[in-house]
Write a protein that holds these residues in place. Structure first.
Motif, PDB file in Angstrom:
ATOM      1  N   ALA A  92      33.172  50.886  34.295  1.00 61.73           N
ATOM      2  CA  ALA A  92      34.631  50.809  34.458  1.00 61.73           C
ATOM      3  C   ALA A  92      35.040  49.500  35.116  1.00 61.73           C
ATOM      4  N   GLU A  93      34.290  49.091  36.126  1.00 58.03           N
ATOM      5  CA  GLU A  93      34.605  47.833  36.812  1.00 58.03           C
ATOM      6  C   GLU A  93      34.428  46.642  35.875  1.00 58.03           C
ATOM      7  N   GLU A  94      33.389  46.700  35.057  1.00 60.81           N
ATOM      8  CA  GLU A  94      33.098  45.598  34.137  1.00 60.81           C
ATOM      9  C   GLU A  94      34.147  45.478  33.034  1.00 60.81           C
ATOM     10  N   LYS A  95      34.615  46.631  32.512  1.00 57.28           N
ATOM     11  CA  LYS A  95      35.439  46.606  31.310  1.00 57.28           C
ATOM     12  C   LYS A  95      36.896  47.010  31.543  1.00 57.28           C
ATOM     13  N   GLY A  96      37.279  47.295  32.775  1.00 59.71           N
ATOM     14  CA  GLY A  96      38.659  47.668  33.043  1.00 59.71           C
ATOM     15  C   GLY A  96      39.004  49.072  32.590  1.00 59.71           C
ATOM     16  N   LEU A  97      38.050  49.991  32.733  1.00 60.48           N
ATOM     17  CA  LEU A  97      38.267  51.385  32.364  1.00 60.48           C
ATOM     18  C   LEU A  97      38.836  52.156  33.542  1.00 60.48           C
ATOM     19  N   THR A  98      39.328  53.353  33.277  1.00 64.31           N
ATOM     20  CA  THR A  98      39.832  54.226  34.328  1.00 64.31           C
ATOM     21  C   THR A  98      38.940  55.454  34.427  1.00 64.31           C
ATOM     22  N   LEU A  99      38.446  55.710  35.636  1.00 65.46           N
ATOM     23  CA  LEU A  99      37.612  56.877  35.882  1.00 65.46           C
ATOM     24  C   LEU A  99      38.466  57.960  36.533  1.00 65.46           C
ATOM     25  N   LYS A 100      38.554  59.122  35.899  1.00 60.43           N
ATOM     26  CA  LYS A 100      39.332  60.229  36.435  1.00 60.43           C
ATOM     27  C   LYS A 100      38.407  61.390  36.789  1.00 60.43           C
ATOM     28  N   VAL A 101      38.791  62.140  37.826  1.00 57.22           N
ATOM     29  CA  VAL A 101      37.906  63.159  38.394  1.00 57.22           C
ATOM     30  C   VAL A 101      38.507  64.549  38.210  1.00 57.22           C
TER      31      VAL A 101
END
Length: 422
Positions: free
Chosen positions: A149-158
Motif C-alpha cells: 500500500a505504501e509503495e503503490k498508494g493503496l488504501t488498507l481498510k480493517v
C-alpha cells in the motif's frame, strides 16, 4: 510400489471418535520429561509435534533417495522428483484443489502471502485501490499489504471484531465497494481461535469482483478445507501447523490467476529458456519455485497431509472442541478472575488469557518449570490484542494428541503459578 507412490487413503471412516491414547503413541516427543515432569505440550498453534510416520518419511528420503529434483536423469534424481511431486498431489488432495498445477510450494504461509503481494499485487493493483483485512490477522497477513500500500498508494481498510472476537460481518459488507480489489482474512485466528465464515466472506467479496486470499495456517489443522467450495482465489498453509516439518508451506491459487501472474523470484527451475537477450519462464507450478526447495521437508509435509486425512480432520476438530470447552470451564471455575481473550462460538482449540497482576512472560516461564509448554506474548497479532486492551497474553492451544488429563494438570499448574506470583 514405493512408499511415495502409494495412493492416499481418504476412505477411512471418521465417525468413530479419536483413540487419543493410541494416537499419542505415534508421537515420540510426547514421552519426554521437562524439568523432571512429563511434557504437557500446549503450544500447538505455534507448531505441532510430528508423528513417527512423518519423521520416518523425511529420514527415509535422506537415507535412500536424496538428490536434487527435476534436473537429473540418474536414479536418485528420478526417485527424489517422484517423491516431491507425490507430496504435491497429497497437498492437493488435502485441500481438494482442482489441479496439482495450482499447488505452489513455499517456505510457509508467510512466504505464500508475500508471493501473492509481490506478484499479483504489484502487477494488478494501482493507486486508489482498496485492500480489506480483518482486525484479527496475523502480522503475516498485515505487513505485506502495508508495504504494498505504501509503495503503490493503496488504501488498507480493517474489518472490526466484536467483544467476543467475532468478525463484524455487517461492517465487512459496508466496507466492500467498487474500489475493493482484495480481501485477505484468516480462516482461523491464531490469537483468538475464532473460525471465520470464509465461504460467506468470499461470496460477498465476489459481488464486487474482489480477489480473496485466505490465511489457512490455523485453518487446515482444525477444519476440513475444500478450496473449491470456499471459492477463494488464494489459500495459504504451513507444513509445521499440520504435523509436518518447518520451512515448507503451500500457496494454492486459481490456475487462471497464477498463469497471469509474473514470477516473483528468478533463478534455476523457474525458467524455460535463458539468454542474455531474453528469458522465458516455466509453466505452473514451477514458475513460482525458483531454486532448490527443501525437498526432504516437502516429502515429509506430504506425508503429514496424508496422516491428517487418514486420521480425519473432522475427528481431530471435534476432539479439540471438547478439550477447549472443558479447559475453558475448568479455568473459569478454578480461577474466577481469569480473562479469556476471544470467546467466539465454535472457536478452534486456542485459549488466550490474562490473569490480574501476573505478566504473561512470568506465567510462561514458571509453568514451564512444571513441564507445561504454552506460548506467551503478542502472538504476531498486536492489533487485535490492543483492541482488547492488552499487550500480551498467555496462550494454550490444543492438538489431536492432547488429553483432558493434560488440561487438568495445566489448570493445577496455573493455580500453583498464580500462588508463586501472589
Amino acid at each position: 510400489m514405493s512408499e511415495y507412490a502409494a495412493v492416499v487413503n481418504t476412505s477411512v471412516s471418521h465417525e468413530a471418535p479419536l483413540n487419543v491414547a493410541q494416537l499419542r503413541q505415534e508421537f515420540p516427543i510426547l514421552s519426554r520429561e521437562i524439568n523432571g515432569r512429563p511434557l504437557v505440550y500446549l503450544d500447538n498453534a505455534a507448531t505441532c509435534q510430528k508423528p513417527e510416520v512423518v519423521l520416518r518419511a523425511q529420514d527415509h528420503f535422506l537415507r535412500h533417495s536424496n538428490a536434487n529434483i527435476h534436473r537429473g536423469l540418474h536414479t536418485l534424481s528420478q526417485e527424489a522428483t517422484d517423491a516431491f511431486e507425490h507430496a504435491r498431489r497429497q497437498l492437493q488432495q488435502l485441500i481438494n484443489a482442482p489441479s496439482e498445477r495450482e499447488i505452489i510450494f513455499t517456505r510457509g504461509t508467510t512466504e505464500a502471502i508475500n508471493l501473492v503481494a509481490q506478484s499479483w499485487g504489484r502487477s494488478q493493483l494501482q493507486a486508489g485501490d482498496e485492500i480489506l483485512v480483518s482486525m484479527m490477522e496475523h502480522h503475516a497477513n498485515i505487513v505485506p499489504w502495508q508495504m504494498l500500500a505504501e509503495e503503490k498508494g493503496l488504501t488498507l481498510k480493517v474489518i472490526p471484531v466484536d467483544e467476543q472476537g467475532v468478525l463484524d460481518m455487517a461492517a465487512y459488507q459496508a466496507l466492500l465497494s467498487d474500489r475493493t480489489r482484495l480481501v485477505a482474512v484468516a480462516h482461523v485466528s491464531n490469537a483468538l481461535g475464532t473460525v471465520n465464515p470464509v465461504h460467506e466472506i468470499t461470496r460477498l467479496a465476489k459481488t464486487v469482483d474482489a480477489v480473496v486470499l485466505i490465511d489457512g495456517a490455523q485453518g487446515v489443522p482444525h477444519v476440513a478445507v475444500d478450496v473449491q467450495q470456499i471459492g477463494a482465489d488464494f489459500y495459504a498453509l504451513s507444513g509445521h501447523k499440520i504435523y509436518g516439518p518447518t520451512g515448507m508451506g503451500v500457496l494454492y491459487g486459481r490456475e487462471a490467476l497464477l498463469e497471469a501472474m509474473p514470477p516473483w523470484q528468478g533463478g534455476g527451475e523457474m525458467i524455460d529458456q535463458v539468454s542474455f537477450e531474453k528469458t522465458t519462464y516455466a509453466g505452473l507450478p514451477h514458475k513460482f519455485e525458483a531454486g532448490t526447495p527443501a525437498i526432504a521437508e516437502g516429502v515429509a509435509m506430504g506425508r503429514a497431509a496424508q496422516w491428517l486425512m487418514e486420521t480425519g480432520v473432522e475427528r481431530i476438530g471435534a476432539w479439540e472442541h471438547q478439550l477447549t470447552r472443558y479447559a475453558t470451564d475448568q479455568l473459569k471455575s478454578t480461577l474466577p478472575d481469569i480473562r479469556i481473550i476471544g470467546e467466539a462460538p465454535g472457536k478452534a482449540g486456542v485459549i488466550s488469557f490474562v490473569l490480574p497482576h501476573a505478566h504473561a512472560q512470568d506465567i510462561g516461564l514458571l509453568i514451564d518449570q512444571l513441564g507445561v509448554a504454552i506460548r506467551t506474548g503478542h502472538h504476531c497479532a498486536m492489533p487485535v490484542l490492543h483492541h482488547f486492551g492488552v499487550n500480551a497474553t498467555a496462550r494454550a492451544s490444543f492438538a489431536a494428541y492432547n488429553t483432558k488429563e493434560e488440561v487438568d494438570f495445566f489448570v493445577e499448574s496455573l493455580v500453583k503459578v498464580r500462588e508463586m506470583l501472589a
